[in-house]
Design an enzyme around this catalytic site. Structure first.
Site, PDB file in Angstrom:
ATOM      1  N   GLY A   1       0.838  -1.194   0.000  1.00  0.00           N
ATOM      2  CA  GLY A   1       0.000   0.000   0.000  1.00  0.00           C
ATOM      3  C   GLY A   1       0.869   1.239   0.000  1.00  0.00           C
TER       4      GLY A   1
ATOM      5  CD  GLN B   1       3.001   5.840   3.212  1.00  0.00           C
ATOM      6  OE1 GLN B   1       2.088   5.300   2.602  1.00  0.00           O
ATOM      7  NE2 GLN B   1       3.946   5.158   3.820  1.00  0.00           N
TER       8      GLN B   1
ATOM      9  CB  CYS C   1       4.967   2.086   8.060  1.00  0.00           C
ATOM     10  SG  CYS C   1       4.476   3.657   7.314  1.00  0.00           S
ATOM     11  CG  LEU C   2       6.415   1.083   2.008  1.00  0.00           C
ATOM     12  CD1 LEU C   2       5.858   1.332   0.607  1.00  0.00           C
ATOM     13  CD2 LEU C   2       7.534   0.040   1.968  1.00  0.00           C
TER      14      LEU C   2
ATOM     15  CG  HIS D   1      -0.951   0.965   7.402  1.00  0.00           C
ATOM     16  ND1 HIS D   1      -0.039   0.508   8.337  1.00  0.00           N
ATOM     17  CD2 HIS D   1      -0.242   1.811   6.594  1.00  0.00           C
ATOM     18  CE1 HIS D   1       1.140   1.054   8.108  1.00  0.00           C
ATOM     19  NE2 HIS D   1       1.050   1.848   7.048  1.00  0.00           N
ATOM     20  CD  GLU D   2      -1.407   2.300   2.810  1.00  0.00           C
ATOM     21  OE1 GLU D   2      -1.008   3.480   2.767  1.00  0.00           O
ATOM     22  OE2 GLU D   2      -0.648   1.339   3.054  1.00  0.00           O
TER      23      GLU D   2
ATOM     24  CG  HIS E   1      -0.121   6.536   5.818  1.00  0.00           C
ATOM     25  ND1 HIS E   1       0.945   7.028   6.543  1.00  0.00           N
ATOM     26  CD2 HIS E   1       0.200   5.248   5.538  1.00  0.00           C
ATOM     27  CE1 HIS E   1       1.865   6.075   6.694  1.00  0.00           C
ATOM     28  NE2 HIS E   1       1.430   4.984   6.110  1.00  0.00           N
TER      29      HIS E   1
END
Ligand code: K1U
Ligand code: ZN
Length: 173
Positions: free
Chosen positions: A46, A51, A95-96, A137-138, A141
């Site tokens: 994702g 981000q 998480c990226l 999760h997204e 963000h």
């Protein structure tokens, strides 16, 4: 298509709620393509627009895991959770924007999400399993929330210190 640099925590943009998208434009389609390419290359399942420093309510994801199964790239514009299950599930999230750090997070096991697609149409779907964890999760963000915000303060501080160090080292290299 282009690979976009991913912001690393701590960064004020990762703590700021993103703004609704009011029009599906060619620029937005290009951004979604670039985000998908960036996500697959990372690799990740994702990616949310903040981000990559774009403060718009747009996310991409593809949680297909089975080898041989075709990819399912999804682009969600202005996504909203319309229903959450009472049943909850725990998944060890990454998480990226917080590389190489993982922790258990508890969330609703299933969610209904409504969004606008790049076709301009409204869509609604029930997500379960990894898809449900990922979409929540997204969307977090997009609301300026990170998975470490669900952890105890001490663990969160420890991860944040590691990220400050990582950013300092990357800046020096
Ligand atoms: O939003 C992000 O930072 C991407 C993140 C999404 C995510 C992971 C785990 C649980 C919920 C949401 C990632 O993709 S981290 C990388 C990752 O999980 C992964 C990478 C390669 C293969 C499989 C998973
Ligand atoms: Zn993340």
């Amino acid at each position: 298509m282009a690979l976009l640099p991913i912001l690393i925590h701590p960064d004020p943009r990762l703590k700021t709620p993103a703004k609704p998208v009011d029009e599906i434009t060619d620029d937005l389609r290009r951004l979604a393509d670039d985000m998908l390419q960036t996500m697959y290359e990372a690799p990740g399942i994702g990616l949310a627009a903040p981000q990559v420093g774009v403060m718009s309510r747009l996310l991409v994801m593809d949680c297909v895991k089975e080898e041989g199964e075709p990819p399912r790239p999804m682009v969600l514009v202005n996504p909203v959770v319309t229903w959450s299950s009472g049943e909850r599930t725990v998944y060890e999230e990454g998480c990226l924007s917080i590389p190489e750090q993982y922790a258990d997070v508890e969330r609703p096991a299933e969610v209904d999400v409504a969004w606008t697609g790049l076709d301009g149409e409204r869509h609604e779907e029930r997500f379960s399993g990894l898809w449900a964890t990922c979409v929540q999760h997204e969307i977090d963000h997009l609301d300026g929330r990170l998975f470490i915000d669900y952890l105890k303060p001490l663990k969160r501080q420890m991860i944040t210190r590691k990220m400050v160090k990582l950013k300092r080292e990357r800046a020096r290299a």
